[in-house]
Each structure stands twice: as structure tokens, then as C-alpha cells.
Enzyme design. Structure first.
Site, PDB file in Angstrom:
ATOM      1  N   GLY A  32       0.810  -1.209   0.000  1.00 38.84           N
ATOM      2  CA  GLY A  32       0.000   0.000   0.000  1.00 38.84           C
ATOM      3  C   GLY A  32       0.846   1.263   0.000  1.00 38.84           C
ATOM      4  O   GLY A  32       0.520   2.243  -0.676  1.00 38.84           O
ATOM      5  N   THR A  33       1.931   1.254   0.746  1.00 32.77           N
ATOM      6  CA  THR A  33       2.763   2.454   0.859  1.00 32.77           C
ATOM      7  C   THR A  33       3.296   2.875  -0.509  1.00 32.77           C
ATOM      8  O   THR A  33       3.200   4.045  -0.904  1.00 32.77           O
ATOM      9  CB  THR A  33       3.932   2.195   1.834  1.00 32.77           C
ATOM     10  OG1 THR A  33       3.381   1.840   3.103  1.00 32.77           O
ATOM     11  CG2 THR A  33       4.820   3.407   1.983  1.00 32.77           C
ATOM     12  N   ASN A  40      -7.745   3.656   9.224  1.00 34.27           N
ATOM     13  CA  ASN A  40      -7.190   2.450   9.858  1.00 34.27           C
ATOM     14  C   ASN A  40      -7.174   2.538  11.380  1.00 34.27           C
ATOM     15  O   ASN A  40      -7.117   1.526  12.060  1.00 34.27           O
ATOM     16  CB  ASN A  40      -5.775   2.177   9.339  1.00 34.27           C
ATOM     17  CG  ASN A  40      -4.869   3.372   9.416  1.00 34.27           C
ATOM     18  OD1 ASN A  40      -5.182   4.436   8.896  1.00 34.27           O
ATOM     19  ND2 ASN A  40      -3.744   3.229  10.081  1.00 34.27           N
ATOM     20  N   GLN A  98      -7.551  -0.501   3.828  1.00 38.16           N
ATOM     21  CA  GLN A  98      -8.310  -1.167   4.898  1.00 38.16           C
ATOM     22  C   GLN A  98      -9.629  -1.753   4.405  1.00 38.16           C
ATOM     23  O   GLN A  98     -10.273  -2.512   5.133  1.00 38.16           O
ATOM     24  CB  GLN A  98      -8.589  -0.191   6.053  1.00 38.16           C
ATOM     25  CG  GLN A  98      -7.351   0.159   6.862  1.00 38.16           C
ATOM     26  CD  GLN A  98      -6.795  -1.023   7.668  1.00 38.16           C
ATOM     27  OE1 GLN A  98      -7.495  -1.979   7.983  1.00 38.16           O
ATOM     28  NE2 GLN A  98      -5.516  -0.960   8.008  1.00 38.16           N
ATOM     29  N   ALA A 102      -2.155  -6.758   0.132  1.00 37.73           N
ATOM     30  CA  ALA A 102      -2.714  -8.110   0.322  1.00 37.73           C
ATOM     31  C   ALA A 102      -2.729  -8.553   1.786  1.00 37.73           C
ATOM     32  O   ALA A 102      -3.608  -9.306   2.195  1.00 37.73           O
ATOM     33  CB  ALA A 102      -1.911  -9.110  -0.510  1.00 37.73           C
ATOM     34  N   CYS A 119       1.978   1.128  12.465  1.00 37.77           N
ATOM     35  CA  CYS A 119       3.046   1.942  11.893  1.00 37.77           C
ATOM     36  C   CYS A 119       3.499   3.014  12.875  1.00 37.77           C
ATOM     37  O   CYS A 119       4.624   3.468  12.818  1.00 37.77           O
ATOM     38  CB  CYS A 119       2.570   2.612  10.624  1.00 37.77           C
ATOM     39  SG  CYS A 119       1.541   1.559   9.626  1.00 37.77           S
TER      40      CYS A 119
HETATM   41  N1  PLP Z   1      -2.682   2.669   4.078  1.00 38.77           N
HETATM   42  C1  PLP Z   1      -3.383   2.225   5.122  1.00 38.77           C
HETATM   43  C2  PLP Z   1      -4.724   2.809   5.422  1.00 38.77           C
HETATM   44  C3  PLP Z   1      -2.855   1.228   5.963  1.00 38.77           C
HETATM   45  O1  PLP Z   1      -3.555   0.812   7.029  1.00 38.77           O
HETATM   46  C4  PLP Z   1      -1.574   0.699   5.665  1.00 38.77           C
HETATM   47  C5  PLP Z   1      -0.956  -0.310   6.541  1.00 38.77           C
HETATM   48  O2  PLP Z   1      -1.001  -0.220   7.756  1.00 38.77           O
HETATM   49  C6  PLP Z   1      -0.899   1.190   4.533  1.00 38.77           C
HETATM   50  C7  PLP Z   1      -1.481   2.170   3.769  1.00 38.77           C
HETATM   51  C8  PLP Z   1       0.443   0.674   4.166  1.00 38.77           C
HETATM   52  O3  PLP Z   1       0.350  -0.562   3.508  1.00 38.77           O
HETATM   53  P1  PLP Z   1       1.629  -1.519   3.394  1.00 38.77           P
HETATM   54  O4  PLP Z   1       1.859  -2.096   4.743  1.00 38.77           O
HETATM   55  O5  PLP Z   1       1.222  -2.567   2.399  1.00 38.77           O
HETATM   56  O6  PLP Z   1       2.742  -0.687   2.885  1.00 38.77           O
END
Ligand code: PLP
Length: 381
Positions: free
Chosen positions: A71-72, A151, A179, A200, A327
Site C-alpha cells: 500500500g505504501t 485504519n 483497509q 494483500a 506503523c
Molecule cells: N494505508 C493504510 C490505510 C494502511 O492501514 C496501511 C498499513 O497499515 C498502509 C497504507 C500501508 O500498507 P503496506 O503495509 O502494504 O505498505
């Protein structure tokens, strides 16, 4: 004593069906998808089949799906790419976005021609749509980035309403759906969004794999340069077992969605009720009603000063929950989400987040343990 995992918004356990789908890609099909021989072609076919599956489930074209490391990365691509490649000069976002969006917006505000504007929030963390409209009216060439569900809070944004506003003012719309992907259905042919992002490991798939959906008329250039992988959108040898696992996890999620919603929503409702009945003064952050993200319940315990102490005490009892987002734990800064929404709040905030693998009996045990742990804390204080 069995451990209880109530931190599914941080990450979910892998579904055994997903592991089974991934195994052949670890044990047998080791070809490089860019190679022209049979091993390579098998690997390439696995990736393209996974892409078609994801696109079919979301009702979009396979070419609109770019697999990323999660996601990041996908959020970074949407924001940075829009400024660099699509002429965006204003980013309109909110102070309760995930850091992947919030910090990227901040960075772009300092290092690119784009200015950042923070939309005002309603009391439950939803964006104030009247303010959003005012920002859109006065700032052309905008990208709006607002997450589908928060989240930390579970508050959910109406993507239709935001998307319609964006269309009216000619703005692009990105939504972090990390989410909600695998937990809600999306019809991207109908939904007015230009980019959405997914990961995923939030829906029982593997870690380190996600995707960016990029509407075909909002095509970005690659951020990572090198080979021509991901249809020239992201260089680097593909994470094949991750990609296969992601597609399988989505397939399962969609197949079992109604049952899954019913079960997990039931756990959240039970937890809310048990907490209200069993712990005086407890309250819920953000929106915890029927429109909220059914996997997340954010709770404020008024008499206990420190989230960390409560989490450690629960951990000793074999129960995993979180103070906010995973995070932000480990840093001393606390939650930017809670700070933005509840600057004067006292007490301890705990996020409980549920999955299909949790049970009503676990909810009951968690509340019993909380009662005990909070009573101990009250005696010591
Ligand atoms: N965006 C949201 C809303 C999230 O909750 C998270 C993960 O905690 C992310 C982005 C980041 O995703 P990833 O862990 O796959 O980088």
C-alpha cells in the site's frame, strides 16, 4: 491458554487456501517472467492470470492494475506521479490519512510545484464536504486523496460523494482503500475514482505485495526505472508468489464476502455491547456505527492514562491489540490521527480489529481480561 489476535488492521494471518495457491510458485515454477523460455512463460502467465482475476473482481481492465510492494508504494506512486506526470498543482487531503499519504503530501508540498491543502474534518473524522468543495472551487488542477476507511478510527468516507465532487471540478481522485479492499465490493466501472491502492496482507494475503489501480485515462509513468516489468510501470523482477497469493486472497474474500461481513460485524457489535455493559465510562472514537469499517473498533478507556501499559498488560495475557496503527507504535510521537481529531482527549486509546478467524468467545474473554486489567490499574493508581 490460546492467544487472541485482535490486531487485524495491522496485518491479518495468511489464509491456508492462499498458502496452498502460493506453494507451487515457490516449489516448482521458478522461472523469471521476463525470460522467453517455457519456465519464463509459465511465470508470466501466472502473473497475468492474477492480474485478470483482480481486474475482473473490481470490474476494471487488467492494464489498469499495477502490482507494487504494498500500500505504501502504491500511495506514493499515485501522489508523486500525479504531480510529476499529470500536471497536478494542488493536493487536497486530510490530516487523518495514513502516513503513506500524509507524509508524501507533506514532502511534495516542500519539493514539488504542488501546494497541499488540508480539508477540515467532521467530529467523527469524515472530511467536511462543504470545505472540500470550497477547496476544489478555488484550486484547479487538484488531486484529492482521501482514504476509504480510517485504519485507526474505522470511520468510512463516501467515495461516491467525494468522487462526484472531484468530477464536477475536474480534479483527480485517489483513495487509499488498503483497509477496505477484500472487505467491501468495488465496481470501478461505476465508481468515480482515478486511483485506489491495496495491500494483500490486510485481507489474509501475503506481505510485501499490493497494487495501484490507475484509470486508463490517468496513466502515470514508472517511479522505479530499469526493466520493462509490470507493463513498463514498475521495473524489477516480479514477486510472483506474492502476486498469485494476492489474487487468491481477493478471490476468497469476494467468494465469502457476505458471510465474512456478517460474522465480523457481529464480533464488533458484541465487543461494543460487552464493553458498554462491563466497563464504566468507556467510549468509542470516530464513527463506530453501522456505516463504519466493520473490522475496526477504536475504544477510549477514560481512567487509564497510558495506552502502552494497557497493551503490555493485555499482551501478558496473550491478547494482541494496538494503540493506534502498528506503523506509529514504536515511535514516541503517538497517533497523528488522534492528535488531529481529539487534541484534548485523555485516557487510553486501544484499537481492536477483527477478522474471520476470530470468535465470539474471544470477544468475551478479551472484555473479561480488560475488566481485570483495568481494575488492577485503578487500584495501583
Ligand atoms: N494505508 C493504510 C490505510 C494502511 O492501514 C496501511 C498499513 O497499515 C498502509 C497504507 C500501508 O500498507 P503496506 O503495509 O502494504 O505498505
Amino acid at each position: 491458554m490460546d492467544k487472541i489476535y485482535f490486531d487485524n488492521a495491522a496485518t491479518t494471518p495468511l489464509d491456508p487456501e492462499v498458502i496452498a495457491a502460493m506453494l507451487p510458485w515457490m516449489q516448482e515454477h521458478h522461472g523469471n517472467p521476463s525470460a522467453v523460455h517455457g519456465f519464463g512463460r509459465t511465470a508470466r502467465a501466472g502473473i497475468e492470470q492474477a492480474r485478470r482475476k483482480v481486474a475482473e473482481l473490481l470490474n476494471c481492465a487488467p492494464g489498469e492494475i499495477v502490482f507494487t510492494s504494498g500500500g505504501t508504494e502504491a500511495d506514493n506512486m499515485a501522489l508523486m506521479g500525479s504531480v510529476r506526470d499529470l500536471g497536478v498543482r494542488h493536493i487536497i487531503t486530510s490530516p487523518v490519512e495514513h502516513h503513506a499519504v500524509e507524509l508524501t503530501a507533506h514532502a511534495l508540498g516542500h519539493t514539488s510545484p504542488a501546494q497541499v491543502h488540508w480539508v477540515r474534518l467532521e467530529a467523527d473524522g469524515r472530511p467536511d464536504l462543504a470545505h472540500l468543495e470550497e477547496l476544489l472551487r478555488t484550486h484547479p488542477k487538484a488531486l484529492v486523496s482521501l482514504m476509504h476507511a480510517n485504519n485507526e478510527l474505522g470511520t468510512r468516507v463516501d467515495l461516491e460523494a467525494v468522487g462526484r465532487l472531484c468530477r464536477r471540478y475536474g480534479a483527480l481522485f485517489h483513495s487509499d482503500t488498503v483497509q477496505t479492499m477484500g472487505h467491501y465490493r468495488f465496481d470501478l466501472a461505476a465508481l468515480p475514482v482515478d486511483f485506489i491502492t491495496a495491500s494483500a496482507h490486510k485481507f489474509h494475503g501475503p506481505k510485501g505485495i499490493g497494487f495501484l489501480y490507475m484509470r486508463s485515462d490517468a496513466t502515470l509513468k514508472p517511479m522505479i526505472l530499469g526493466g520493462s516489468q509490470e507493463r513498463n510501470m514498475r521495473a524489477g523482477t516480479e514477486n510472483i508468489y506474492g502476486i498469485v497469493g494476492l489474487a487468491k486472497a481477493m478471490e476468497i474474500a469476494y467468494r465469502d464476502l457476505d458471510e465474512h461481513v456478517h460474522h465480523v460485524q457481529g464480533l464488533k457489535e458484541r465487543m461494543k455491547q460487552r464493553l458498554k455493559d462491563g466497563i464504566p465510562g468507556v467510549s468509542f472514537n470516530g464513527d463506530s456505527g453501522s456505516d463504519s469499517l466493520y473490522t475496526v473498533l477504536s475504544v477510549n478507556f477514560p481512567d487509564d492514562g497510558k495506552s502502552e501499559m494497557l497493551i503490555y498488560n493485555m499482551d501478558i495475557e496473550g491478547i494482541a491489540c494496538s494503540g493506534g496503527s502498528a506503523c506509529s507504535s514504536g515511535s514516541n510521537k503517538g497517533s497523528h490521527v488522534m492528535a488531529a481529531l481529539y487534541p484534548a482527549q485523555t485516557g487510553a486509546n486501544i484499537r481492536f480489529s477483527f477478522s474471520k478467524f476470530n470468535t465470539p468467545a474471544e470477544v468475551d474473554r478479551v472484555v473479561e481480561v480488560l475488566q481485570r486489567v483495568l481494575a488492577v490499574a485503578a487500584v495501583k493508581a
